[in-house]
Design an enzyme around this catalytic site. Structure first.
Site, mmCIF file in Angstrom:
data_model
loop_
_atom_site.group_PDB
_atom_site.id
_atom_site.type_symbol
_atom_site.label_atom_id
_atom_site.label_comp_id
_atom_site.label_asym_id
_atom_site.label_seq_id
_atom_site.Cartn_x
_atom_site.Cartn_y
_atom_site.Cartn_z
ATOM 1 N N LYS A 84 -63.791 -14.327 63.757
ATOM 2 C CA LYS A 84 -63.702 -14.248 62.294
ATOM 3 C C LYS A 84 -62.350 -14.784 61.837
ATOM 4 O O LYS A 84 -61.393 -14.850 62.604
ATOM 5 C CB LYS A 84 -63.876 -12.797 61.833
ATOM 6 C CG LYS A 84 -65.210 -12.168 62.249
ATOM 7 C CD LYS A 84 -66.375 -12.806 61.508
ATOM 8 C CE LYS A 84 -67.690 -12.094 61.801
ATOM 9 N NZ LYS A 84 -68.211 -12.357 63.150
ATOM 10 N N ASP A 85 -62.284 -15.141 60.557
ATOM 11 C CA ASP A 85 -61.064 -15.679 59.989
ATOM 12 C C ASP A 85 -59.900 -14.699 60.124
ATOM 13 O O ASP A 85 -60.062 -13.489 59.953
ATOM 14 C CB ASP A 85 -61.267 -15.986 58.502
ATOM 15 C CG ASP A 85 -62.268 -17.099 58.274
ATOM 16 O OD1 ASP A 85 -61.857 -18.269 58.288
ATOM 17 O OD2 ASP A 85 -63.457 -16.792 58.095
ATOM 18 N N ARG A 86 -58.721 -15.261 60.411
ATOM 19 C CA ARG A 86 -57.519 -14.429 60.422
ATOM 20 C C ARG A 86 -57.150 -14.009 58.999
ATOM 21 O O ARG A 86 -56.885 -12.827 58.736
ATOM 22 C CB ARG A 86 -56.344 -15.198 61.044
ATOM 23 C CG ARG A 86 -55.010 -14.459 60.894
ATOM 24 C CD ARG A 86 -53.830 -15.383 61.163
ATOM 25 N NE ARG A 86 -53.734 -15.775 62.548
ATOM 26 C CZ ARG A 86 -53.115 -15.057 63.485
ATOM 27 N NH1 ARG A 86 -52.583 -13.895 63.179
ATOM 28 N NH2 ARG A 86 -53.048 -15.513 64.716
#
Length: 355
Positions: free
Chosen positions: A75-77
């Site tokens: 998932k996106d940081r």
């Protein structure tokens, strides 16, 4: 790689990810834990942290090896995300929620299961995004969003796949040239970036020639929700109706060893594009990657939108995407956006600046 063409000009401009809460992601699992087994599943909320870093922290908090922690997808940081992790803990007691909380982990749910989580074992992700400082043609925005809900968007891999400033793609080229020998995890990231770059180039050519949302002779036609495909010599019979019903899709090559199954006009286009990037194509073949397929188009499900403020400067978008699809592929057709997180320093850079 050259800039990627859009299907149509976006009606607005905006800023995304001003704060992590502007980019909410909720993972939709294939299955739920059944309450017994040697794998402990934990549903964790994370903020401004990448998935691999969180997996390492879970391992330390539970007192197990890093290799004993798995997850379905990265998932996106720069986001607020919720996703499942599995911890292989045969014969070991569950760590307490207090123990995990002391390690800075926000565990929302936990339960035992008989199997570990594997990469790709998710149905998709639900997104809630806030676009800030919106400017442009608000009068045509509804029309744009309705068209996307009906006809979908080009299924590009997002810039996140290529790392900060395209570092993963540069790493892939260095690896293919024999200048570096990355570890297993880094090698996987580099190979994914190389395949994604070639796919994006193929899709970009289909967008430029206005055939990303239709079938070509020789197309490898992909079944909806499946990795299965069949090759068609001619676009006839019930294929146009099935295409309109989103039962099938045109597809693009995820490059690897051998030749892609497409032929005729579709195959010629893929091979011509791949010939522009011989280092990537040859490197993927030498790495033993399989020839696979990815749909050229995607349609966000349950797409809704609303203005958060009376001045109509902040727009809330909510939608669901299948596993492996990037929210930015949808956003880029709606807004010419600036990613505020792209200029934010990483944790490693922040640490370096403090010493």
């Amino acid at each position: 790689m050259e800039s990627l063409p859009r299907h149509a000009s976006p009606p607005i401009s905006a800023v995304i990810r001003r704060i992590p809460e502007d980019f909410w992601v909720d993972e939709i699992p294939v299955t739920e834990p059944n309450g017994e087994g040697e794998h402990l599943w934990v549903f964790v909320e994370k903020r401004s942290e990448n998935t691999a870093e969180l997996a390492n922290r879970l391992a330390r908090a539970a007192g197990i090896r890093k290799s004993a922690v798995s997850y379905a997808g990265r998932k996106d940081r720069h986001a607020l995300t919720r996703q499942w992790f599995s911890l292989h803990m045969p014969g070991l007691p569950d760590p307490s929620i207090e123990q995990l909380a002391q390690a800075g982990l926000n565990v929302l749910r936990h339960a035992r299961h008989t199997r570990k989580l594997r990469i790709g074992a998710l149905r998709g992700n639900r997104f809630s995004l806030c676009l800030r400082e919106v400017e442009g043609e608000r009068s045509t925005l509804d029309q744009c969003l309705q068209a996307i809900a009906e006809h979908g968007v080009p299924n590009y891999f997002g810039e996140q796949r290529f790392g900060r400033a395209g570092g993963n793609l540069a790493g892939a080229l260095a690896m293919f040239e024999g200048r570096t020998r990355p570890d297993r995890e880094r090698r996987s990231l580099y190979l994914s970036a190389a395949r994604s770059a070639l796919f994006n180039a193929i899709l970009a050519e289909r967008v430029r020639t206005d055939c990303w949302n239709c079938l070509l002779p020789g197309e490898a036609v992909q079944l909806d929700g499946s990795g299965s495909f069949f090759v068609t010599d001619a676009v006839d019979g019930d294929l146009p109706q099935r295409l309109d019903a989103w039962d099938i899709h045109p597809s693009g090559a995820l490059w690897g060893a051998g030749e892609p199954p497409s032929h005729d006009r579709a195959g010629a286009l893929e091979r011509e594009v791949a010939s522009r990037f011989p280092d990537l194509a040859a490197g993927l073949r030498a790495a033993g990657m399989k020839q696979e397929r990815r749909p050229l188009r995607v349609r966000p499900a349950d797409l809704t939108w609303r203005w958060e403020d009376a001045a109509q400067s902040d727009l809330i978008l909510e939608f669901t995407l299948p596993a492996g699809v990037f929210a930015t592929a949808v956003l880029r057709e709606i807004a010419d956006y600036t990613d505020a997180a792209a200029s934010a320093p990483t944790q490693r850079q922040e640490a370096a600046e403090q010493h």
